[in-house]
Design an enzyme around this catalytic site. Structure first.
Site, PDB file in Angstrom:
ATOM      1  N   CYS A 103      33.511 -56.622  41.860  1.00 35.61           N
ATOM      2  CA  CYS A 103      34.475 -55.773  41.150  1.00 35.61           C
ATOM      3  C   CYS A 103      35.473 -55.116  42.096  1.00 35.61           C
ATOM      4  O   CYS A 103      36.655 -54.947  41.762  1.00 35.61           O
ATOM      5  CB  CYS A 103      33.753 -54.699  40.348  1.00 35.61           C
ATOM      6  SG  CYS A 103      32.505 -53.792  41.286  1.00 35.61           S
ATOM      7  N   ASP A 134      31.104 -51.128  24.023  1.00 31.95           N
ATOM      8  CA  ASP A 134      30.684 -51.794  25.250  1.00 31.95           C
ATOM      9  C   ASP A 134      30.040 -50.756  26.169  1.00 31.95           C
ATOM     10  O   ASP A 134      30.518 -49.626  26.267  1.00 31.95           O
ATOM     11  CB  ASP A 134      31.916 -52.413  25.923  1.00 31.95           C
ATOM     12  CG  ASP A 134      31.571 -53.369  27.045  1.00 31.95           C
ATOM     13  OD1 ASP A 134      30.872 -52.956  27.993  1.00 31.95           O
ATOM     14  OD2 ASP A 134      31.994 -54.523  26.973  1.00 31.95           O
ATOM     15  N   GLY A 135      28.983 -51.162  26.861  1.00 33.17           N
ATOM     16  CA  GLY A 135      28.356 -50.253  27.814  1.00 33.17           C
ATOM     17  C   GLY A 135      29.277 -49.864  28.954  1.00 33.17           C
ATOM     18  O   GLY A 135      29.094 -48.813  29.566  1.00 33.17           O
ATOM     19  N   HIS A 136      30.254 -50.692  29.252  1.00 28.45           N
ATOM     20  CA  HIS A 136      31.162 -50.404  30.378  1.00 28.45           C
ATOM     21  C   HIS A 136      32.593 -50.216  29.865  1.00 28.45           C
ATOM     22  O   HIS A 136      33.250 -51.180  29.492  1.00 28.45           O
ATOM     23  CB  HIS A 136      31.117 -51.531  31.396  1.00 28.45           C
ATOM     24  CG  HIS A 136      31.627 -51.124  32.748  1.00 28.45           C
ATOM     25  ND1 HIS A 136      32.775 -50.367  32.922  1.00 28.45           N
ATOM     26  CD2 HIS A 136      31.122 -51.324  33.989  1.00 28.45           C
ATOM     27  CE1 HIS A 136      32.957 -50.150  34.215  1.00 28.45           C
ATOM     28  NE2 HIS A 136      31.970 -50.707  34.883  1.00 28.45           N
ATOM     29  N   GLU A 172      31.457 -45.585  45.279  1.00 29.03           N
ATOM     30  CA  GLU A 172      31.952 -46.948  45.116  1.00 29.03           C
ATOM     31  C   GLU A 172      33.477 -46.982  45.203  1.00 29.03           C
ATOM     32  O   GLU A 172      34.162 -46.108  44.673  1.00 29.03           O
ATOM     33  CB  GLU A 172      31.480 -47.492  43.760  1.00 29.03           C
ATOM     34  CG  GLU A 172      31.851 -48.949  43.545  1.00 29.03           C
ATOM     35  CD  GLU A 172      31.338 -49.499  42.216  1.00 29.03           C
ATOM     36  OE1 GLU A 172      30.350 -48.959  41.671  1.00 29.03           O
ATOM     37  OE2 GLU A 172      31.944 -50.480  41.728  1.00 29.03           O
ATOM     38  N   GLU A 211      24.307 -46.436  40.307  1.00 30.52           N
ATOM     39  CA  GLU A 211      25.699 -46.253  40.780  1.00 30.52           C
ATOM     40  C   GLU A 211      26.286 -45.008  40.125  1.00 30.52           C
ATOM     41  O   GLU A 211      27.402 -45.019  39.596  1.00 30.52           O
ATOM     42  CB  GLU A 211      26.538 -47.480  40.423  1.00 30.52           C
ATOM     43  CG  GLU A 211      25.942 -48.786  40.964  1.00 30.52           C
ATOM     44  CD  GLU A 211      26.792 -50.008  40.679  1.00 30.52           C
ATOM     45  OE1 GLU A 211      27.148 -50.222  39.511  1.00 30.52           O
ATOM     46  OE2 GLU A 211      27.123 -50.744  41.626  1.00 30.52           O
TER      47      GLU A 211
END
Lengths: 608, 608
Positions: free
Chosen positions: B398, B190-192, B320, B304
């Site tokens: 998020c 997964d990219g995240h 963040e 980000e």
């Protein structure tokens, strides 16, 4: 013969000065001659290849039924072709290269074949998206149209060929029939301006009032909330307030300056002095708090946007090459409208620094973003990252053909005139021949390396002419024919000139330290080094062993040296300066940085 | 009774110290008690309403066949629900609010109904995208799964309820069957990140080795170029180099720290000391050159992302809120693994500053980004812009539920133990009862406002226990029971404790000026003001008439005052300082800024 340059006010336009057609001035030697040659010989041919490889031309051929397949790339892919066409058209006016004209006309035939019956033309939308104007805030359909208008106008002005003009007239008629506040029309604007400039220029070329009216509508439509969308706010699109109520620049920088330049065209042609005044207020706010010392515009990567006032980071300066070009276009139009020397100073600062830095000495490698600092060991994490070094093309390739059209029309930005006066705004070795007054001069100078500018009169009417020479604001102590003249203004000689006589302007070229406004937090405790119109930078490879650019602290009181280095970077004057530790550092003109690979660089230098 | 907190190494894990279950510590008064109460009483209920309004719950119900319609919102919409579930589960462990448990179980039933036969679960993909794992670099399908695993583990640990655990076991089994390098499996990540932490925690709760193996695979799969895509480079995804070869942090900050925290879990459970060492190197690089004084992580809005080393702009700090939370999770895991005080200092810096700044005093309004400066007259051009002020929710939401789960599990980050020792890392008024040693203490303190910390022994085994108290690195001159102790280390008392006896730690709380590393160009010539664990800031509304925060220059040699202001911002100690012009300025803790609307603010103060 070229009839006009890239912005040609009509005879009824409310302007202070009128531009000369690009072929009324020539550049015969020096920095700009080298760059213009590289643009003609290397960049424009390479650009055509890139448009083939990136499939932009394929897209048009698919739309034209000449090739099979899908369209590829971003929704604004056509605009890269259109900008290249404009570049090629101006270049044809310079070189009369018939092969180049043939290429232009071949693409024009494809465009004509791709164009819909009703005038609509956008290959990506026609083939891939199918539905027109579905999401105009992002679809760039007017943006593509605007660039094509500029190309067509350039072509007719340099060659008299009307094939492309026929296409854009049909396209513009379609826009006139489709957009506006009248019943049955679509009351909406493109998220990305440029069509405003294109329509005014098309009005200037054709005399069709409806094009000017449509341009004015597009300018006035902003600030009414039409572009309010999810996530991105109206500010991004210059849509927070109406153009005539805006007092600064904000949002996407290229969008903002293209819009302002188009609004300046509208103001000039409609005599709208209130609009012009608002644009002047906005320009002043930009120059005061939203512009880099390099002339670079747009502090933020996120949204490619202007930052808040005084938010001008050196390292993350976005300062898109296209924004500097748009800035030049806006400043030039303000100069024509007002005759204020500060706008010509602005053109100079942007051209010599934030624009030129966007292209390699060879002409074929580009920067999309133009930071004022790169740190040692920076990792690229973006296609556009300067840590990659310069690149031959980009997935969003707006900048390269924009650079090309600017070089190709460069001589259109040098001089203006009225019936009784001639103004020289930029100094390059070459000639200026003004058709309005009949005054001709030959300019001998090694500017920007040297401040001596000698004008020899080559043609003169038998009447008084006011010849004005810009004295840049940085040139305190300048003299004209030996007499002190005011900096930041025009020095004027009014007389009946005689062929052979010489007018000499001397601009002092001592290197100087520049401090930023104290609210520019990002460069507190730093100074920038400038000489003449050039901003200087320290690049790692010019420094002695053991000196790390990231850690440099300079002594601003130590003597600065200037050295001619014909071997270096195409031939530059470097400035030598003193590190606080005593080491001698060497600064190069900012605009030639990253021609030896990406490396640590900084413009703003911490002072001891 | 809660069995464990948000990271619970198995008995065979290679760790230095073991955490206490969150209900083994309590917070009875002060700053954290206020915030945790607001989180329970206001934020968690408001969060559930927001999840209804933003349609995240609707999406799940559509996937479950309970409602009709389309799914709405970003592809990772489920993860907001999952984080809320985790927050609610930890909060249930604190409050035993049966209504809250009922809400959790109702959503759990919907999740179970939505789950595919084979275990797959992602409402947006199931309903809107249909094809699974089509673009895993962007689709967040594992990200959603990882957050759900964390929620399920929290629920079983606090309530013993296994309904959600059943769902995630089925989901994890599906992932085990689908991903890996074996034949027939999909070799992709997964990219995240976050699934790595989720899987290790699920392994810890269930003992299923395959979950740990899959987590290890996901960690090791990075740096092999799997995520190379057009436009965004592998750096963005922490995919430029393998995790165990990486020497810094880069790319998307939340992705990077979540990955590192998961890798630390893997290292602990597999005894992989080389991996742990690499993570230590990365953490040190982050702390040295890529972290704000507030603990904030991620300098860049674009992507980000972490910036280059020392690229730490105050105004455009992204920092963040989620990155601070991920930073706490990573630091906490490094602390468990190594026992190094610097990681507990890190937890403190991030919690008290970069995390707390992300939420309003009332608990229901958030910052997505946490800059260290806001200028007068800043215009918001983005949903997340701090110029808007705090917001109740975001289109990408998020941060809010991430804040909620952190408050709800806060007491899990206070203390650790071994069979023979207890460590106190953070000081809050309340109690700590260690089940391993049987040692119990009551903590009396007004920290962070005051530096006196008195521990009264409330339970003691009849044997020697080593009680270690963290002395923050900033606390030079600290004393333990009157004796000087080293700052940046643990002060340890080893003896057989008796109920009723008192151990006193005194941390000096004089305000101090902090300078940045000289390579941090953005704050050259500035100092930050700190007191204890708190970073201070100047906000416009606290300054005398005529003083503009944007233009302030302070005198760092003038005396600093500390004043208790029970009326102000929930009760804070302010610091008074002197402007170079002589005016008295008032600084507030950074973490309470923008509780009176957005206004000019700055942490780094130019010095005369």
């Amino acid at each position: 013969m070229t009839t006009a340059g890239p912005a040609a006010p009509t005879s009824t336009a409310r302007v202070h000065w009128r531009p000369l057609a690009p072929d009324r001035a020539s550049v015969t030697a020096g920095l700009w001659a080298d760059r213009i040659r590289a643009n003609a010989d290397a960049a424009i041919p390479a650009g055509l290849k890139q448009l083939e490889e990136a499939q932009n031309l394929h897209n048009l051929r698919v739309a034209a039924g000449e090739e099979e397949g899908d369209v590829i790339g971003p929704i604004f892919a056509d605009s890269d072709v259109h900008k290249w066409l404009e570049a090629a058209a101006w270049e044809y006016g310079r070189s009369h290269d018939e092969d180049l004209l043939a290429s232009i006309l071949q693409i024009t035939r494809t465009l004509a074949a791709a164009q819909a019956e009703d005038g609509y033309l956008d290959s990506v939308v026609q083939v891939r998206e199918r539905e027109r104007y579905r999401k105009l805030e992002w679809s760039h359909e007017h943006y593509c149209a605007g660039h094509l208008m500029q190309a067509a106008v350039a072509l007719v002005r340099t060659s008299g060929r009307t094939e492309l003009l026929d296409v854009v007239v049909k396209l513009a008629d379609h826009l006139v029939a489709t957009f506006g506040t009248e019943d049955g029309k679509y009351d909406f604007v493109d998220g990305h301006p440029v069509v405003e400039m294109g329509l005014v220029e098309l009005y200037r070329e054709t005399g069709t009032q409806a094009y000017l009216d449509l341009a004015r509508y597009f300018v006035e439509a902003r600030g009414r909330g039409l572009l309010a969308t999810h996530g991105v706010e109206p500010t991004y699109f210059s849509d927070r307030v109406p153009v005539r109520e805006q007092t600064t620049v904000e949002g996407h920088a290229v969008r903002a300056v293209y819009l302002a330049a188009g609004a300046a065209d509208v103001a000039a042609e409609t005599g709208d002095t209130a609009l012009l005044e608002a644009l002047g207020t906005q320009y002043a706010a930009m120059a005061r708090g939203k512009q880099y010392v390099t002339g670079g515009l747009g502090a933020r990567w996120e949204g490619e946007a202007f930052g808040d006032d005084f938010e001008l980071p050196a390292d993350r300066a976005y300062a898109e090459t296209c924004a500097a070009i748009g800035g030049v276009q806006w400043a030039w139009r303000m100069l024509l409208a007002t005759g204020e020397a500060s706008y010509a100073d602005q053109v100079e600062r942007m051209l010599y620094n934030g624009f030129l830095s966007g292209v390699s000495l060879g002409g074929t490698e580009y920067f999309y973003v133009n930071p004022l600092q790169l740190r040692t060991g920076a990792h690229a994490d973006e296609n556009r990252s300067p840590a990659h070094g310069r690149r031959g093309w980009f997935s969003c390739a707006c900048c390269p053909p924009n650079v090309m059209r600017t070089f190709a029309s460069f001589t259109g930005y040098l001089a203006t005139s009225t019936d009784t006066s001639v103004q020289l705004h930029q100094y390059v070795p070459g000639t200026v021949d003004d058709p309005r007054t009949g005054l001709g001069v030959e300019v001998a100078t090694d500017y920007p390396w040297d401040g001596s500018i000698a004008l020899t009169v080559t043609a003169a009417p038998d009447r008084e002419i006011a010849l004005s020479l810009r004295v840049p604001a940085w040139a305190e102590g300048a003299t004209l024919d030996g007499r002190p003249v005011e900096a930041g203004a025009y020095a004027t000689v009014t007389r009946t000139f005689a062929v052979g006589e010489v007018v000499r302007l001397e601009l002092p070229m001592a290197p100087r330290w520049t401090a930023a406004h104290p609210r520019v937090d990002a460069v507190r405790g730093c100074r920038a080094l400038e000489r003449g119109p050039l901003v200087y930078a320290l690049e790692q490879s010019d420094q002695p062993d053991g000196v790390v650019v990231d850690d440099i602290v300079v002594d601003p009181d130590a003597e600065l040296g200037v050295e001619h280095r014909p071997d270096l970077l195409g031939g530059v004057r470097v400035i030598t300066l003193r590190e606080a530790s005593g080491a001698t550092l060497t600064a190069i003109p900012y605009h030639v940085w990253a021609n030896r690979g990406p490396q640590a660089m900084r413009v703003w230098l911490p002072v001891a």
